[in-house]
Design an enzyme around this catalytic site. Structure first.
Site, PDB file in Angstrom:
ATOM      1  CG  ASP A 456      -2.331   0.625   0.936  1.00 34.01           C
ATOM      2  OD1 ASP A 456      -2.325   1.433   0.002  1.00 34.01           O
ATOM      3  OD2 ASP A 456      -3.331   0.235   1.832  1.00 34.01           O
ATOM      4  CG  ASP A 522      -9.456   2.165  -0.862  1.00 36.53           C
ATOM      5  OD1 ASP A 522      -9.155   0.902  -1.043  1.00 36.53           O
ATOM      6  OD2 ASP A 522      -9.395   2.602   0.386  1.00 36.53           O
TER       7      ASP A 522
HETATM    8  C1  DGJ Z   1      -6.107   1.512   1.478  1.00 32.77           C
HETATM    9  C2  DGJ Z   1      -6.245   0.453   0.658  1.00 32.77           C
HETATM   10  O1  DGJ Z   1      -6.748   0.840  -0.508  1.00 32.77           O
HETATM   11  C3  DGJ Z   1      -7.357  -0.507   1.487  1.00 32.77           C
HETATM   12  O2  DGJ Z   1      -7.630  -1.379   0.497  1.00 32.77           O
HETATM   13  C4  DGJ Z   1      -6.643  -1.145   2.709  1.00 32.77           C
HETATM   14  O3  DGJ Z   1      -5.480  -1.967   2.533  1.00 32.77           O
HETATM   15  C5  DGJ Z   1      -6.387   0.190   3.685  1.00 32.77           C
HETATM   16  N1  DGJ Z   1      -5.539   0.923   3.170  1.00 32.77           N
HETATM   17  C6  DGJ Z   1      -5.505  -0.296   4.780  1.00 32.77           C
HETATM   18  O4  DGJ Z   1      -5.172   0.506   5.547  1.00 32.77           O
END
Ligand code: DGJ
Length: 718
Positions: A456, A522
């Site tokens: 991430d 997301d």
């Molecule tokens: C942002 C990501 O896009 C999510 O899928 C998840 O992994 C969160 N961060 C976790 O903090």
């Protein structure tokens, strides 16, 4: 210049690239587009010599792939730099062009079949050597990059190195993408007028608003028709792509890294190399994208094993890591046919929320007293791979690592800059910080048996100064992140990586040369995902797109959609589930298992075929398909993305089939709309020539918004 000009005609994959080669100018593109055939085209040098008008240079400019004032270019120079105010306008005493036709160029460890032209220009008075490399791949895709070496005794600062590809005057309209968190890849169009349209990324990553592919084409170009060219910058740091039109009629598509003041100062003998600018074209966007997909799939490192259906814990449990709950999730996932279990954020020291812990990559003993083994072992025993979330480039100021090493946090003389999601950026350009993160990751991966990393990157690089002098650190950070990925993959053969950046803020071919999957957004809401996946696949093939089935009520939009729409949309990429299965009814689990089975049945086709889209005659109906390369079979998804103005909604055509073969069309059972009067072909199927399906089409069923049907199409032999 004229006396020495030669012509080079390269042909691959339906593309001709005609280049003018001079002894004192870098290569100039005379034609980039449709194959011009085998005939001698040397006369193009004469045919395309432009008349010289008033009040411009008195020689016709030679606009090279790195255009310069010294050869008459009046737009933005391809190389900007200086040695303290000197050597700022490069001109070459000599340019050496070397053609490599062996096809071994391009990928570090394998033949790509690409032909490569390497041109080296020497500027004696300014003590600079400038190199361009231009590749034409078997798919017809072009890759281009440049390098500048400082041959002088004093330092030379590079301000910009931006290779460019020209497009013809018919390219009168621009298309690129933009967006924001949870709403990435929204298309925008405008006329390609005189002046410059620039899309910049200053946040140390392409960003949620990344242009992704900047396209210029015949006005109103669509997916299936309208010649169109596009460029993409294969780079994960600061960067820009631009479309520039001058009054002289030149139209260039260009791209390069955006460098902060003083960021790249070359000492004597040092060289800076630009990221690759990837150029593709096609009769319509599908053909443009197909060249990128084919090139990407041809890499030796492209994931070739069946893409494991995964379960990701984020929207199931968030930070609430409770072993019995997670074990139950793992059991239920395995029973559904899930093949990879990914434990998301929240497993490491102090990470009970997003305000603390980032950077302390050790399993939290309070939450995981026996370490991750009880979960990882169960996951492996169930026959699944174990995946784990990291955010290696980031740090919370509330972490042991930031407390112990404040100098490892990127910042300026004003401090570490504004937080974003309560976090800052660890300076991976600092050798000790880099080694620290790498060693912690290695220990966890080896100790737990991690097969997969979700990588991430939630904070943009604001005020990213490096080292005690706080010099600009984005360039070094980007290279260090690449190095870390490469090193981990080298150390753990078979380890796969998913690129995620607060959803889809890092979708580029630089990072995706190292990663196996990208987290598209997301936002899992299938209504939004129709757009998100459609436009992300302009760059990446479906097997690289992370597409998840979420809960009935979407967590980011609150929209409630039925399983058919959610699963029928997610089916299309690298399938995952992100939903608390412990709180899901037996009936829903059984239906979900059916979707997993269907995905596995379709995935050899979905993950190898050509992506096609019908240009909608009814804007409410989107039809997308994947057609086998030999056109023996296809699968299509017809989705109603809004209310249709006509009712019944009209016909839809099935693009990409062989016009001369007959096909049987069947609707796949999980996606038959309920409660509607169905056209006969939906109930009973139909057999027709590909020419009829692609030209006349089928009567669309009555679909209300957020309903879809899936069509399975197979060639009928004999
Ligand atoms: C942002 C990501 O896009 C999510 O899928 C998840 O992994 C969160 N961060 C976790 O903090």
């Amino acid at each position: 210049m004229d006396a020495t000009a030669r012509l080079l005609h390269l042909r691959r994959g339906g593309t001709s690239l005609v280049l003018r080669l001079d002894d004192d100018v870098l290569p100039a593109v005379l034609h980039w587009g449709p194959d011009l055939g085998e005939g001698d085209v040397t006369g193009m040098l004469t045919a395309l010599a432009v008349p010289v008008g008033d009040s411009v240079a008195t020689a016709a400019p030679v606009v090279s792939v790195l255009p310069q004032q010294s050869s008459g270019w009046l737009g933005r120079p391809g190389l900007l730099g200086s040695r303290a105010g000197q050597a700022w306008s490069v001109a070459f005493d000599h340019v050496e062009h070397e053609l490599d036709e062996a096809g071994t160029a391009a990928w570090p460890d394998g033949a790509s079949g690409a032909v490569r032209l390497r041109s080296v220009g020497t500027d004696g008075p300014d003590a600079l050597t400038v190199t361009t490399e231009l590749e034409l791949h078997p798919s017809g895709l072009v890759r281009l990059r440049a390098a500048v070496r400082n041959d002088g005794a004093d330092g030379y600062e590079v301000r910009a190195l931006e290779p460019a590809l020209p497009v013809p005057a018919e390219a009168g309209e621009l298309l690129d993408l933009t967006g924001r968190y949870s709403h990435e890849r929204s298309p925008q169009r405008r006329p390609f007028d005189q002046g410059t349209w620039v899309r910049e990324s200053w946040g140390g990553r392409p960003g949620h608003d990344s242009a992704t592919v900047l396209c210029a084409g015949r006005p109103s170009f669509g997916f299936r028709a309208g010649r169109v060219w596009g460029v993409h910058l294969a780079w994960s740091g600061n960067g820009a792509v631009a479309a520039e039109q001058l009054p002289s009629g030149w139209r260039l598509l260009r791209g390069g890294e955006l460098l902060l003041p003083g960021e790249v100062r070359l000492a004597s003998g040092e060289q800076y190399t630009s990221p690759w600018l990837v150029g593709s074209w096609g009769e319509g966007l599908d053909a443009l994208a197909a060249r990128i997909h084919r090139t990407w799939r041809a890499r030796p490192t492209h994931p070739r094993t069946p893409r494991p259906v995964l379960l990701n814990t984020w929207e199931a449990v968030y930070f609430d890591h409770d072993l019995p709950h997670l074990l139950d999730l793992a059991d239920k996932a395995a029973a559904l046919g899930v093949e990879r279990f990914v434990l998301d954020d929240g497993w490491f020291r102090g990470r009970r929320h997003d305000r603390a812990g980032l950077g302390d990559w050790e399993v939290d003993p309070d939450v995981w007293p026996q370490g991750l083994a009880p979960l990882a072992d169960r996951v492996h025993a169930l026959g699944m791979q174990f995946g784990l979330w990291f955010e290696p480039e980031m740090v919370n100021l509330d972490s042991d690592v930031a407390r112990a090493h404040p100098d490892w946090v990127l910042g300026t003389s004003h401090g570490p800059g504004l937080p974003s999601r309560q976090q800052h950026v660890l300076d991976l350009g600092h050798p000790d910080a880099y080694a620290h993160v790498r060693d912690r990751m290695v220990a966890v991966i080896a100790g737990t048996g991690v097969d997969y990393l979700k990588w991430d990157h939630n904070r943009p690089l604001l005020d990213a100064g490096h080292g005690p002098d706080r010099t600009p650190g984005v360039h070094a950070q980007t290279l260090a992140a690449y190095r870390l990925m490469d090193e981990l993959k080298g150390r753990f053969p078979g380890l796969e990586i998913e690129s995620c950046a607060a959803g889809g803020a890092r979708v580029d071919l630089g990072v995706m040369d190292r990663c196996d999957r990208v987290w598209v957004s997301d936002c899992i809401d299938a209504h939004e995902r129709q757009r998100l996946q459609r436009w992300t696949s302009l760059l990446l093939p479906p097997e690289m797109l992370g597409t998840h089935i979420g809960a009935d009520k979407d967590h980011s939009t609150g929209r409630v959609l039925d399983l058919t729409y959610r699963a029928g949309t997610a089916l299309w990429g690298h399938l995952g589930i992100e939903w608390d299965l412990s709180a899901t009814s037996a009936e829903q689990l059984a239906a979900l298992a059916g979707w997993v089975r269907l995905h596995k049945e379709l995935r050899p086709l979905l993950h190898s075929g050509d992506v096609v889209h019908a240009d909608p005659t009814n804007p409410a109906l989107w039809l997308e398909g994947v057609v086998a390369p030999d056109r023996s079979e296809a699968v299509y998804r017809l989705a109603a993305v809004e209310h249709t103005l006509t009712w019944p909604p009209g016909r839809v055509t099935l693009p990409g089939l062989d016009p001369d073969r007959r096909y049987e069309v069947q609707v796949l059972p999980p996606a038959v709309p309920v409660g509607q009067v169905l056209p006969g072909w939906v109930r009973d199927g139909v057999e027709l020539p590909g020419r009829v399906l692609g030209t006349v089409g089928l009567a669309a069923p009555l679909l209300d918004p957020d309903m879809l049907v899936l069509l399975r199409v197979r060639a009928v032999e004999g």
